[in-house]
Design a protein around this motif. Structure first.
Motif, PDB file in Angstrom:
ATOM      1  N   HIS A 101       0.838  -1.197   0.000  1.00 46.57           N
ATOM      2  CA  HIS A 101       0.000   0.000   0.000  1.00 46.57           C
ATOM      3  C   HIS A 101       0.877   1.252   0.000  1.00 46.57           C
ATOM      4  CE1 HIS A 101      -3.769  -2.203   0.747  1.00 46.57           C
ATOM      5  NE2 HIS A 101      -3.000  -3.027   1.454  1.00 46.57           N
ATOM      6  N   ARG A 102       0.303   2.365  -0.444  1.00 44.11           N
ATOM      7  CA  ARG A 102       1.050   3.609  -0.429  1.00 44.11           C
ATOM      8  C   ARG A 102       1.316   4.060   1.001  1.00 44.11           C
ATOM      9  NH1 ARG A 102      -1.813   7.687  -4.528  1.00 44.11           N
ATOM     10  NH2 ARG A 102      -3.718   6.526  -4.098  1.00 44.11           N
ATOM     11  N   PRO A 103       2.437   4.753   1.252  1.00 46.73           N
ATOM     12  CA  PRO A 103       2.749   5.212   2.600  1.00 46.73           C
ATOM     13  C   PRO A 103       1.632   6.034   3.238  1.00 46.73           C
ATOM     14  CG  PRO A 103       4.656   5.466   1.187  1.00 46.73           C
ATOM     15  CD  PRO A 103       3.512   5.056   0.291  1.00 46.73           C
ATOM     16  N   THR A 129       6.401  -0.786  -2.853  1.00 46.79           N
ATOM     17  CA  THR A 129       5.743   0.344  -3.498  1.00 46.79           C
ATOM     18  C   THR A 129       6.364   0.580  -4.864  1.00 46.79           C
ATOM     19  OG1 THR A 129       7.258   1.906  -2.418  1.00 46.79           O
ATOM     20  CG2 THR A 129       5.141   1.496  -1.328  1.00 46.79           C
ATOM     21  N   GLY A 130       5.722   1.422  -5.657  1.00 39.39           N
ATOM     22  CA  GLY A 130       6.207   1.662  -7.007  1.00 39.39           C
ATOM     23  C   GLY A 130       7.590   2.270  -7.048  1.00 39.39           C
ATOM     24  N   TYR A 131       7.830   3.280  -6.191  1.00 39.04           N
ATOM     25  CA  TYR A 131       9.068   4.040  -6.282  1.00 39.04           C
ATOM     26  C   TYR A 131       9.912   3.995  -5.021  1.00 39.04           C
ATOM     27  CZ  TYR A 131       6.767   5.749 -10.476  1.00 39.04           C
ATOM     28  OH  TYR A 131       6.139   5.816 -11.692  1.00 39.04           O
ATOM     29  N   GLY A 134      11.406   7.779   0.350  1.00 41.12           N
ATOM     30  CA  GLY A 134      12.489   8.748   0.401  1.00 41.12           C
ATOM     31  C   GLY A 134      12.683   9.607  -0.830  1.00 41.12           C
ATOM     32  N   GLY A 135      11.729   9.644  -1.748  1.00 41.54           N
ATOM     33  CA  GLY A 135      11.849  10.487  -2.933  1.00 41.54           C
ATOM     34  C   GLY A 135      10.541  11.200  -3.215  1.00 41.54           C
ATOM     35  N   PRO A 136      10.523  12.099  -4.185  1.00 42.09           N
ATOM     36  CA  PRO A 136       9.308  12.876  -4.468  1.00 42.09           C
ATOM     37  C   PRO A 136       8.126  12.043  -4.945  1.00 42.09           C
ATOM     38  CG  PRO A 136      10.992  13.276  -6.143  1.00 42.09           C
ATOM     39  CD  PRO A 136      11.652  12.514  -5.037  1.00 42.09           C
ATOM     40  N   SER A 203      11.412  -1.366  -3.725  1.00 38.83           N
ATOM     41  CA  SER A 203      10.989  -0.449  -4.791  1.00 38.83           C
ATOM     42  C   SER A 203      10.846  -1.184  -6.109  1.00 38.83           C
ATOM     43  CB  SER A 203      12.020   0.675  -4.933  1.00 38.83           C
ATOM     44  OG  SER A 203      11.889   1.331  -6.179  1.00 38.83           O
ATOM     45  N   MET A 204       9.692  -1.029  -6.755  1.00 42.18           N
ATOM     46  CA  MET A 204       9.502  -1.598  -8.095  1.00 42.18           C
ATOM     47  C   MET A 204      10.462  -0.961  -9.097  1.00 42.18           C
ATOM     48  SD  MET A 204       5.319  -1.822  -8.277  1.00 42.18           S
ATOM     49  CE  MET A 204       5.291  -2.671  -9.874  1.00 42.18           C
TER      50      MET A 204
END
Length: 390
Positions: A101-103, A129-131, A134-136, A203-204
């Motif tokens: 799930h998303r954060p 998660t997809g990315y 720790g990033g935008p 990370s995907m």
């Protein structure tokens, strides 16, 4: 089969493909897996139509069943007080929480690492998660095809004429599942030493880039941007790639000089070994088009199946291009026991794990894989998934 995770409890709070597949793999290795779904509809993948709309309408799509076997299912509404307490009780008894799930969703539900670790210090929390964190884009939604696009993978697939293409199978989802299972295994090993669980951030996007490791290194060192090469081999060897035969096509993996020599003899083209265009690797690269045409002419005299048999018998890496049904009918696959029968699905089988433990002293195939129980496949619709206390 060795069951190294026997006695471990996994809470599968996932949906779609990557997360459920990861939990499925842990179950194949002996863990008890409890899948938590939303009441009524359940995992959205239950209803993905594919080519069997009747199963999908009943909440049992083939895509869902691929990684559903052997799990227990429970429907819980985490916004409901009693259901949330049941979920927390399950987590208190768990070794591993797998979720994708998303954060922001986890934060809304209060399922932060600080909360989970305080409630169960031995819990290993694996988040996919997809990315990654720790990033935008850490909270951005993503599916396999989105990551294939974002990672640059699609620009390596296809040809200059077709433009970017995704791979024919959701390789990012299943690669992420394997990466997560690997990470969980290492966390379990560390827990044996420290007695403490930990948070795992999968990370995907990172996984997709990992699959292109050699391309990335080459680009960073040389500055040469990789281009789509169609069915040409990644090695760029002119004697590796896809070639038409009298019937069918064959893929050669001839990258080394000794392999080329063996190829020339099998094709009855020993003259290539003294031909200045083909006598050494550099000359073959310089005259790649000539060699490709010569190979096509030589291979046109037999079927791809015949060439495969002859080439493999002489240690030349080769494989005829098979359809998926042909690949699944390969006797070698059956000997390995890779496809596993699933209770309640009749003759249907699902892929298992790509490795086995132990080797028989006589080097014969191990017994066929055991049947997998499919407790939730007995449910005819997700609406009857039972709420239960831990």
């Amino acid at each position: 089969m060795t069951r190294p995770f026997h006695g471990l409890r996994v809470i599968d709070f996932t949906h779609v493909l990557a997360g459920p597949a990861c939990a499925f793999y842990l179950g194949l290795l002996g863990a008890e897996v409890i899948k938590v779904e939303s009441p009524g509809r359940g995992d959205a993948m239950r209803h993905r139509g594919g080519t069997d709309p009747d199963r999908a309408a009943a909440g049992m799509s083939t895509a869902y069943l691929t990684q559903a076997a052997g799990k227990h299912s429970v429907a819980l509404d985490l916004d409901d007080k009693d259901d949330r307490q049941a979920f927390d009780d399950l987590l208190a008894t768990a070794d591993i929480l797998v979720e994708n799930h998303r954060p922001s969703t986890l934060k809304r539900l209060g399922l932060t690492w600080d909360f989970l670790h305080a409630q169960n210090p031995r819990l290993i929390h694996c988040a996919m998660t997809g990315y990654g964190r720790g990033g935008p884009r850490e909270d951005a939604p993503a599916y396999d095809v989105n990551i294939q696009a974002a990672s640059g993978l699609m620009t390596l697939t296809g040809t200059a004429e077709t433009g970017p293409m995704r791979t024919g199978a959701p390789i990012i989802d299943y690669s992420v599942a394997l990466a997560a299972a690997f990470a969980i295994s290492t966390a379990l090993y560390e827990r044996e030493r420290t007695g403490k669980g930990q948070f795992i951030d999968v990370s995907m996007l990172d996984t997709a880039l990992l699959l292109m490791s050699s391309n990335i290194t080459d680009y960073r060192l040389t500055g040469h941007e990789p281009r789509p090469r169609g069915n040409a081999a990644n090695s760029r060897s002119p004697s590796a790639g896809t070639f038409p035969c009298k019937d069918g096509q064959i893929v050669l993996g001839v990258n080394e000089d000794h392999q080329f020599r063996a190829l020339a003899h099998v094709l009855d083209r020993a003259g290539w070994l003294t031909d200045p265009r083909f006598a050494d690797p550099q000359s073959r690269v310089s005259h790649g088009q000539d060699l490709s045409e010569a190979l096509t002419e030589a291979l046109s005299t037999r079927s791809a199946g015949d060439w495969e048999e002859l080439l493999l018998a002489n240690d030349v890496p080769a494989a005829r291009i098979r359809t998926l049904p042909e690949a699944l009918a390969d006797p070698h696959l059956n000997a390995r026991g890779f496809l596993r029968s699933v209770e309640d699905l009749g003759p249907a089988t699902v892929p298992g794990l790509p490795f086995r433990y132990g080797v028989r002293s006589d080097h014969q195939a191990l017994p066929a894989a055991e049947q997998l129980g499919a407790s939730q496949s007995r449910a005819k619709t997700p609406t009857i998934l039972r709420k239960q206390k831990a």
